[in-house]
Scaffold this motif. Structure first.
Motif, PDB file in Angstrom:
ATOM      1  N   SER A 155     -29.428  77.462 -86.636  1.00  0.00           N
ATOM      2  CA  SER A 155     -29.073  78.886 -86.606  1.00  0.00           C
ATOM      3  C   SER A 155     -27.878  79.236 -87.488  1.00  0.00           C
ATOM      4  O   SER A 155     -27.904  80.230 -88.224  1.00  0.00           O
ATOM      5  CB  SER A 155     -28.809  79.335 -85.165  1.00  0.00           C
ATOM      6  N   ILE A 156     -26.800  78.433 -87.434  1.00  0.00           N
ATOM      7  CA  ILE A 156     -25.630  78.747 -88.258  1.00  0.00           C
ATOM      8  C   ILE A 156     -25.965  78.540 -89.728  1.00  0.00           C
ATOM      9  O   ILE A 156     -25.628  79.370 -90.578  1.00  0.00           O
ATOM     10  CB  ILE A 156     -24.417  77.913 -87.833  1.00  0.00           C
ATOM     11  N   ARG A 197     -24.221  72.372 -88.757  1.00  0.00           N
ATOM     12  CA  ARG A 197     -23.888  73.522 -89.580  1.00  0.00           C
ATOM     13  C   ARG A 197     -24.167  73.247 -91.053  1.00  0.00           C
ATOM     14  O   ARG A 197     -25.028  73.854 -91.668  1.00  0.00           O
ATOM     15  CB  ARG A 197     -22.402  73.884 -89.398  1.00  0.00           C
ATOM     16  N   GLY A 233     -25.259  81.543 -85.281  1.00  0.00           N
ATOM     17  CA  GLY A 233     -25.245  80.807 -84.026  1.00  0.00           C
ATOM     18  C   GLY A 233     -25.260  81.712 -82.820  1.00  0.00           C
ATOM     19  O   GLY A 233     -26.068  81.542 -81.905  1.00  0.00           O
TER      20      GLY A 233
END
Length: 410
Positions: free
Chosen positions: A183-184, A216, A339
């Protein structure tokens, strides 16, 4: 970290002429809990681990934030991170307040069984202040899907029913969301696409250096590589690799997964963090820990765009220098947004008992990130400030609006 977030929070409050009473309330956590966690180690010895949970702001909705395990963790860091989480939610238009928790420990020296006992004890000690409508936990540094599963199970045992929405970032099999792991990184990709379009640049002509090969940085590297960006360097805590004509990112990360480090990778030159930060590149993505860009190295940066994918990546002094430089800075409040957006999606899916397909999650994520970027750019143009200052202005404005509408209970 507290100096950075406090400085820009107060600067935004000044620009907005925020009510002094609201500034006082919004600038401080609403609750801090400190606990001592007795845990039996595999040796039979009992060790006491300090643990914390900081809950910043509740006016926008239930609080949500990460849980990190670090030997150098401080309560002051958690206060800053909780405020950043609130600001990120506000800027991304997510109905969450921010929180942050942690345990002072070195997970690299602990067995899986010790970490499980530590995690479960922590949940029991903070049980009274968390909940699906109070405070939802998510992974952060040194915590992962497995830790979230232990938390969900412990909370569920005390609730006498399965409560999936108490955590996000958990395994897909236990109610996790598609797109959670990347997500990030996906948010970083969406931001860079939007920024390049705004600046009139092409992804295929853009070189990228990334600090961090984990959730990340690693996910960002894969997505940017697949989209045609030229990822020329990536580092992790044990070193890094560099190839000016572009790395084979799938191969690099496969090596990292197999060995646990980038050290010894033969298909590219070795690289240190310090060397990565001073590389001549179009985009630099610090996606590791706080205080990576400092007063000592900020003047060595040779990137055109800096996309922070970790809160506090730049110190207060470095941020001041960057504000007055030609580097286009996409601040961590924006860089971390992917995120918190997908955590919100996971929480919603758990509450309605229905899982969205991966392409739907990522499509909705992109829509929100692009909308956020445009909103921050608009605020920046209105006030003639940088994206960093504009993101704080937008976040503080949202927080102040919600507090004003709800009023102060007395």
């Amino acid at each position: 970290m507290t100096r950075v977030v406090s400085k820009y929070f107060n600067r935004a409050a000044d620009i907005l002429n925020l009510d002094p009473n609201y500034r006082l309330i919004l600038g401080l956590p609403s609750r801090e809990l400190a606990v001592n966690l007795p845990v039996q180690l595999d040796s039979g010895e009992i060790h006491i681990f300090p643990g914390y949970r900081v809950q910043h702001h509740v006016a926008m909705g239930p609080m949500q934030g990460g849980l990190r395990y670090r030997p150098d963790l401080t309560l002051d860091d958690l206060r800053a991170l909780a405020l950043w989480a609130t600001l990120t939610a506000a800027v991304a238009d997510v109905p969450f307040g921010g929180s942050m928790g942690g345990i002072v420990c070195d997970p690299s020296t602990m067995s899986s069984q010790e970490l499980e006992r530590l995690t479960r004890r922590y949940v029991v000690e903070i049980l009274d202040i968390i909940g699906t409508e109070r405070d939802i936990l998510s992974p952060d540094f040194s915590t992962d899907q497995q830790v979230m599963a232990w938390i969900m199970d412990t909370y569920s045992m005390h609730a006498r029913q399965t409560v999936t929405a108490i955590v996000t970032g958990k395994p897909l099999e236990l109610g996790g969301s598609h797109g959670s792991h990347e997500s990030i990184g996906y948010g970083v990709w969406c931001l860079l696409d939007a920024a390049l379009k705004h600046l009139g640049r092409q992804p295929t002509q853009t070189s990228v250096a990334i600090q961090g090969a984990g959730r990340r940085g690693g996910s960002a590297a894969v997505l940017l590589h697949e989209a045609g960006y030229n990822v020329i360097a990536i580092t992790d805590s044990g070193g890094g690799v560099y190839r000016p004509d572009g790395l084979n990112i799938p191969d690099v990360l496969d090596y990292f997964t197999r060995t646990g480090s980038l050290a010894g990778y033969k298909e590219a030159d070795a690289l240190t963090d310090a060397e990565l930060l001073s590389l001549d590149c179009d985009v630099l993505v610090p996606a590791y820990l706080q205080n990576q860009i400092t007063a000592d190295n900020v003047k060595n940066l040779r990137c055109r765009i800096l996309c922070e994918a970790a809160y506090g990546a730049s110190t207060s002094e470095a941020s001041e220098v960057l504000d007055n430089s030609d580097i286009y800075v996409i601040p961590a409040i924006m860089g971390e947004s992917g995120g918190i957006i997908v955590r919100y999606f996971e929480w919603v899916q758990n509450r309605i008992g229905f899982r969205w397909r991966r392409h739907i999650v990522l499509e909705r994520l992109r829509d929100r990130v692009v909308a956020m970027y445009r909103n921050v750019v608009k605020v920046g143009e209105e006030h003639s400030v940088s994206l960093r200052e504009a993101s704080y202005i937008l976040g503080v404005q949202h927080m102040g609006r919600d507090l004003s509408l709800r009023g102060i209970y007395a």
